[in-house]
Design a protein around this motif. Structure first.
Motif, mmCIF file in Angstrom:
data_model
loop_
_atom_site.group_PDB
_atom_site.id
_atom_site.type_symbol
_atom_site.label_atom_id
_atom_site.label_comp_id
_atom_site.label_asym_id
_atom_site.label_seq_id
_atom_site.Cartn_x
_atom_site.Cartn_y
_atom_site.Cartn_z
ATOM 1 N N LEU A 54 0.858 -1.179 0.000
ATOM 2 C CA LEU A 54 0.000 0.000 0.000
ATOM 3 C C LEU A 54 0.897 1.232 0.000
ATOM 4 C CD1 LEU A 54 -2.750 1.443 0.350
ATOM 5 C CD2 LEU A 54 -2.372 1.269 2.815
ATOM 6 N N LEU A 55 0.730 2.077 -0.995
ATOM 7 C CA LEU A 55 1.460 3.342 -1.090
ATOM 8 C C LEU A 55 0.449 4.464 -0.877
ATOM 9 C CD1 LEU A 55 3.485 2.503 -4.307
ATOM 10 C CD2 LEU A 55 4.299 2.373 -1.957
ATOM 11 N N SER A 56 0.730 5.377 0.050
ATOM 12 C CA SER A 56 -0.214 6.455 0.327
ATOM 13 C C SER A 56 0.517 7.749 0.633
ATOM 14 C CB SER A 56 -1.149 6.079 1.477
ATOM 15 O OG SER A 56 -0.437 5.794 2.643
ATOM 16 N N ARG A 57 -0.253 8.805 0.630
ATOM 17 C CA ARG A 57 0.239 10.166 0.876
ATOM 18 C C ARG A 57 1.345 10.549 -0.112
ATOM 19 N NH1 ARG A 57 -0.285 9.789 7.277
ATOM 20 N NH2 ARG A 57 -2.535 9.787 7.249
ATOM 21 N N PRO A 58 0.975 10.598 -1.418
ATOM 22 C CA PRO A 58 1.972 10.966 -2.431
ATOM 23 C C PRO A 58 2.415 12.422 -2.273
ATOM 24 C CG PRO A 58 -0.203 10.871 -3.414
ATOM 25 C CD PRO A 58 -0.338 10.391 -1.999
ATOM 26 N N GLY A 59 3.662 12.645 -2.610
ATOM 27 C CA GLY A 59 4.226 13.988 -2.564
ATOM 28 C C GLY A 59 5.266 14.141 -3.648
ATOM 29 N N LYS A 60 5.917 15.267 -3.681
ATOM 30 C CA LYS A 60 6.898 15.521 -4.743
ATOM 31 C C LYS A 60 8.116 14.604 -4.646
ATOM 32 C CE LYS A 60 9.320 19.189 -2.381
ATOM 33 N NZ LYS A 60 9.925 20.492 -2.476
ATOM 34 N N ASP A 61 8.382 14.059 -3.455
ATOM 35 C CA ASP A 61 9.533 13.174 -3.262
ATOM 36 C C ASP A 61 9.140 11.701 -3.187
ATOM 37 O OD1 ASP A 61 11.352 15.318 -3.167
ATOM 38 O OD2 ASP A 61 10.878 15.657 -1.058
ATOM 39 N N GLY A 62 7.930 11.367 -3.603
ATOM 40 C CA GLY A 62 7.468 9.987 -3.543
ATOM 41 C C GLY A 62 6.340 9.842 -2.536
ATOM 42 N N TYR A 63 6.169 8.650 -2.039
ATOM 43 C CA TYR A 63 5.097 8.368 -1.090
ATOM 44 C C TYR A 63 5.608 8.507 0.339
ATOM 45 C CZ TYR A 63 2.433 6.647 -5.011
ATOM 46 O OH TYR A 63 1.760 6.557 -6.195
ATOM 47 N N ALA A 64 4.806 9.173 1.170
ATOM 48 C CA ALA A 64 5.194 9.386 2.566
ATOM 49 C C ALA A 64 4.960 8.138 3.407
ATOM 50 C CB ALA A 64 4.408 10.552 3.159
ATOM 51 N N GLN A 65 4.065 7.259 2.939
ATOM 52 C CA GLN A 65 3.755 6.065 3.727
ATOM 53 C C GLN A 65 3.737 4.854 2.802
ATOM 54 O OE1 GLN A 65 -0.024 6.266 5.724
ATOM 55 N NE2 GLN A 65 0.732 5.011 7.380
ATOM 56 N N GLU A 66 4.446 3.807 3.205
ATOM 57 C CA GLU A 66 4.479 2.552 2.473
ATOM 58 C C GLU A 66 4.281 1.424 3.471
ATOM 59 O OE1 GLU A 66 7.983 2.077 0.070
ATOM 60 O OE2 GLU A 66 7.937 4.158 -0.580
ATOM 61 N N LEU A 67 3.431 0.467 3.096
ATOM 62 C CA LEU A 67 3.163 -0.667 3.966
ATOM 63 C C LEU A 67 3.183 -1.931 3.123
ATOM 64 C CD1 LEU A 67 2.241 -1.899 6.689
ATOM 65 C CD2 LEU A 67 -0.097 -1.439 5.959
ATOM 66 N N ASP A 68 3.995 -2.901 3.509
ATOM 67 C CA ASP A 68 4.077 -4.193 2.833
ATOM 68 C C ASP A 68 3.567 -5.281 3.763
ATOM 69 O OD1 ASP A 68 5.358 -3.337 0.441
ATOM 70 O OD2 ASP A 68 7.286 -3.334 1.448
ATOM 71 N N VAL A 69 2.778 -6.204 3.208
ATOM 72 C CA VAL A 69 2.368 -7.395 3.946
ATOM 73 C C VAL A 69 2.527 -8.592 3.025
ATOM 74 C CG1 VAL A 69 0.726 -6.181 5.437
ATOM 75 C CG2 VAL A 69 -0.088 -7.235 3.330
ATOM 76 N N ARG A 70 2.749 -9.749 3.607
ATOM 77 C CA ARG A 70 2.804 -10.988 2.830
ATOM 78 C C ARG A 70 1.379 -11.361 2.453
ATOM 79 N NH1 ARG A 70 6.987 -13.100 1.737
ATOM 80 N NH2 ARG A 70 6.294 -15.238 1.501
ATOM 81 N N LEU A 71 1.204 -11.924 1.264
ATOM 82 C CA LEU A 71 -0.130 -12.358 0.869
ATOM 83 C C LEU A 71 -0.624 -13.384 1.879
ATOM 84 C CD1 LEU A 71 0.144 -12.652 -3.009
ATOM 85 C CD2 LEU A 71 -0.833 -10.801 -1.652
ATOM 86 N N GLY A 72 -1.848 -13.203 2.313
ATOM 87 C CA GLY A 72 -2.430 -14.029 3.369
ATOM 88 C C GLY A 72 -2.597 -13.262 4.659
#
Length: 48
Positions: A11-29
């Protein structure tokens, strides 16, 4: 974003000029929590 080859969802959220401010990775499942304004949980187990 779902990467079936790596077995994860991202999940990538809070886009800005330098990329995304928040990134969240989870394993499928594992549950993927979507923040406000959605405030819901995706069942990534159904994506495998």
């Amino acid at each position: 974003m779902v990467d079936a080859f790596a077995g994860k969802a991202r999940l990538l959220s809070r886009p800005g000029k330098d990329g995304y401010a928040q990134e969240l990775d989870v394993r499928l499942g594992e549950p993927l929590l979507l923040p406000e304004p959605w405030d819901l949980t995706l069942d990534t187990g159904r994506l495998t």
